[in-house]
Design an enzyme around this catalytic site. Structure first.
Site, mmCIF file in Angstrom:
data_model
loop_
_atom_site.group_PDB
_atom_site.id
_atom_site.type_symbol
_atom_site.label_atom_id
_atom_site.label_comp_id
_atom_site.label_asym_id
_atom_site.label_seq_id
_atom_site.Cartn_x
_atom_site.Cartn_y
_atom_site.Cartn_z
ATOM 1 C CE LYS A 13 -1.601 -0.910 4.114
ATOM 2 N NZ LYS A 13 -0.882 -2.129 4.512
ATOM 3 N NE ARG A 88 -2.693 -1.306 10.676
ATOM 4 C CZ ARG A 88 -1.584 -0.740 10.213
ATOM 5 N NH1 ARG A 88 -1.635 0.367 9.530
ATOM 6 N NH2 ARG A 88 -0.431 -1.331 10.407
ATOM 7 N NE ARG A 127 8.617 -3.668 5.216
ATOM 8 C CZ ARG A 127 7.362 -3.247 5.372
ATOM 9 N NH1 ARG A 127 6.581 -3.058 4.329
ATOM 10 N NH2 ARG A 127 6.875 -3.054 6.583
ATOM 11 N NE ARG A 160 8.567 -1.024 9.701
ATOM 12 C CZ ARG A 160 7.439 -0.770 9.030
ATOM 13 N NH1 ARG A 160 7.472 -0.030 7.932
ATOM 14 N NH2 ARG A 160 6.295 -1.248 9.430
ATOM 15 N NE ARG A 171 3.470 -5.025 11.340
ATOM 16 C CZ ARG A 171 4.236 -4.650 10.315
ATOM 17 N NH1 ARG A 171 5.384 -5.251 10.091
ATOM 18 N NH2 ARG A 171 3.856 -3.693 9.527
#
Ligand code: AMP
Length: 217
Positions: A13, A88, A127, A160, A171
């Site tokens: 996104k 969310r 990532r 991260r 998550r």
């Protein structure tokens, strides 16, 4: 136009929202980016948000709702904006509708980025993110020239905290429990469009453009 982009973490996104900003100047509001910048600047908001984010939990609703209200009221958003990472959950979606209604506005379209969990785990764990400019790379798909420095600004690249395997699982669980109900919420309002976000960023950009411009579901 007011657009909500939603989907599981790692579904791309943010990449598409940034593209919309650079190519079509549609303002991009990412609650994740706002919170990370507050952490980096050591603000009280950042200090309060950090532990939730590091654990992969959602930051309290009132915090993110206030952040969004402040931004959408600013002049830069008067011609429309793209929300990435907000709402969310259903409570945030109602708060957004109410906030916009008071200003005579409403969400025009909500676009769901669909990617199976297995692909997301691969995407997120590889990532790497720049500590300074937020540019994102991937060990396999978009490797940076140097393993430790950002191609764009030269600052350090990190994994991260919330891209660690255990946190990713959490998550994803939160996404399925709390964010997925937005599918029914926006479908009921006839604002939902969905796209296959497993495709390349270029293909997803085309699908997103169609989702925003046409009545195609
Ligand atoms: P993101 O960059 O959108 O994946 O967000 C990273 C983290 O920021 C999330 O895991 C949450 O801890 C926090 N966050 C971002 N947006 C929200 C939101 N709308 N509500 C609550 N927490 C959020």
């Amino acid at each position: 136009m007011i657009v909500v982009l939603f989907g599981p973490p790692g579904s791309g996104k943010g990449t598409q929202a940034k593209k919309l900003w650079s190519e079509k100047q549609i303002h991009h509001l990412s609650t994740g980016d706002m919170l990370r910048s507050a952490i980096q600047n050591g603000t009280p908001l950042g200090q309060a948000a950090k532990s939730f984010m590091d654990q992969g939990s959602l930051v309290p609703d009132d915090v993110v709702i206030d952040l969004i209200a402040e931004k959408t009221d600013s002049g830069i958003c008067k011609d429309g904006f793209v929300l990435d990472g907000f709402p969310r959950n259903i409570l945030q979606a109602h708060a957004l509708d109410l906030m916009l209604k008071k200003r005579g506005r409403s969400v025009d379209r909500a676009v769901l980025f669909e990617v199976p969990d297995e692909d997301l785990i691969r995407r997120l764990s590889g990532r790497r993110t720049c500590v300074s400019c937020g540019a994102m790379f991937h060990l396999d798909h978009v490797p940076s020239k140097s393993a430790s420095a950002c191609d764009q600004c030269g600052k350090a690249l990190i994994q991260r905290e919330d891209d660690r395997a255990d946190v990713i699982q959490k998550r994803l669980a939160i996404y399925h429990q709390q964010t997925e109900p937005l599918v029914a919420f926006y479908r009921q309002q006839d604002k939902l469009r969905s796209l296959d976000a497993r495709k390349s960023p270029e293909e997803v950009a085309v699908a997103l453009s169609e989702a925003l411009c046409t009545g195609k579901k």
